[in-house]
Design an enzyme around this catalytic site. Structure first.
Site, PDB file in Angstrom:
ATOM      1  N   GLY A 153       0.843  -1.267  -0.030  1.00  0.00           N
ATOM      2  CA  GLY A 153      -0.044   0.132  -0.060  1.00  0.00           C
ATOM      3  C   GLY A 153       0.954   1.283  -0.276  1.00  0.00           C
ATOM      4  O   GLY A 153       2.167   1.400   0.174  1.00  0.00           O
ATOM      5  N   CYS A 154       0.471   2.340  -0.333  1.00  0.00           N
ATOM      6  CA  CYS A 154       0.952   3.607  -0.236  1.00  0.00           C
ATOM      7  C   CYS A 154       1.559   3.853   1.083  1.00  0.00           C
ATOM      8  O   CYS A 154       2.759   4.361   0.941  1.00  0.00           O
ATOM      9  CB  CYS A 154       0.070   4.951  -0.806  1.00  0.00           C
ATOM     10  SG  CYS A 154      -1.566   4.910  -0.245  1.00  0.00           S
TER      11      CYS A 154
END
Length: 334
Positions: A153-154
């Protein structure tokens, strides 16, 4: 040339991914797909993302038959919702494709994690065990052998790149958990319109306090507990994470700098600041994660920045693909 299918190309990360792959000398985009129910089916990608006009005037095909879509395909990128990736990935894997999944569907091996944080029961524990977590700077050897790569994920990308050299180097005082306060642009919520993401409504606000799904993802792969608070910012793209830690007695700023240098001296997509800390504008539109820090006594503040759509999604997926197939790590990214 590797024949490539991109599913979910209509979204922000999907469009960035398609643009990277379009200029990759070893990738042949054989199709762009969206779900059969998508309102974007049949449209040109460049109609949805006008910056791609004259570059990627390709139609978005409805994905109806996975077996048919997988014929002749070497690589599949899934820029799809978590539940969609959960269903599609095993089908493409069964067809012999190498799959890079940008969703959260295979990032954590504990099946109970998905019912608690994603709201669905995971039906593919075999692929949870086989999936490789694609934090590119730290998992390159495993990525080279993997058929399913779960792109991080970011928020977890920026957080782990900032903390992992210090955790692995045992430089942090375990008595105080690292505290991660991170702000993301609105593009992190996707293209779908909502009241909370509209121009006049967006402010600066924390969300998901103690409940955000990226917190257990960070803890699982970092191997240490953290306190993580995400914030929605009133800008389009980018993530800035400010991380506060306590150092073990005797650890100096030079020890911190040495740990980062040792970890990233040969990692071209992590840029280290010798002085000062990074600003968001230096990474937006670029595939880097920038890291800087400041030390006062036993207290450490780290600042990490990235473009959430690039190093936090599309660029890291391409970076993983380059590693997997033995191409230069920054091919088509720089």
């Amino acid at each position: 040339m590797l024949n490539t299918l991109i599913v979910g190309a209509s979204g922000y990360a999907g469009a960035e991914l398609t643009a990277y792959l379009n200029r990759h000398p070893h990738m042949n985009i054989t199709g762009l797909a969206v779900s059969a129910q998508s309102a974007d089916a049949g449209k040109l990608l460049s109609d949805l993302h006008p910056q791609l006009k004259g570059i990627l005037d390709l139609p978005l095909q409805p994905l109806v038959d996975v077996a048919q879509a997988a014929k002749g395909i070497d690589v599949v990128f899934l820029a799809t919702a978590h539940e969609v990736s959960h269903d599609l990935a095993p089908q493409f894997l069964a067809a012999g494709c190498v799959v890079f999944d940008l969703s959260g569907a295979f990032r954590v091996r504990d099946a109970a994690f998905y019912s608690q944080y994603y709201g669905f029961e995971h039906q593919h524990p075999d692929w949870l065990d086989k999936a490789v977590y694609g934090l590119a700077e730290w998992q390159s050897e495993d990525i080279k052998q993997a058929q399913l790569i779960a792109v991080p994920g970011c928020y977890p990308t920026a957080s782990q790149l900032a903390l992992k050299p210090l955790v692995d180097g045992q430089l942090l005082n375990d008595a105080q958990w690292p505290v991660i306060n991170a702000v993301s642009g609105v593009s992190g919520a996707g293209r779908k319109a909502s009241m909370g993401n509209s121009f006049c409504e967006v402010s600066l606000q924390p969300y998901g306090l103690f409940t955000h799904r990226h917190q257990p993802e960070i803890v699982t792969h970092l191997g240490t507990p953290v306190i993580f608070t995400p914030h929605l910012g009133n800008f389009a793209r980018g993530i800035l994470a400010t991380i506060t830690c306590r150092l073990k007695a005797g650890v100096t700023a030079q020890n911190i700098a040495d740990a980062y240098h040792h970890a990233y001296q040969n990692k071209p997509l992590v840029r280290l600041y010798q002085q000062g800390v990074p600003a968001l504008k230096a990474v937006v539109g670029l595939p880097f994660c920038d890291i800087g820090f400041s030390v006062q006594g036993e207290h450490l503040i780290i600042v990490a920045t990235e473009d959430n759509l690039l190093k936090g999604a599309a660029a890291q997926a391409v970076q993983c693909m380059n590693i997997r197939f033995g191409f230069p790590e920054t091919q088509s990214l720089l």
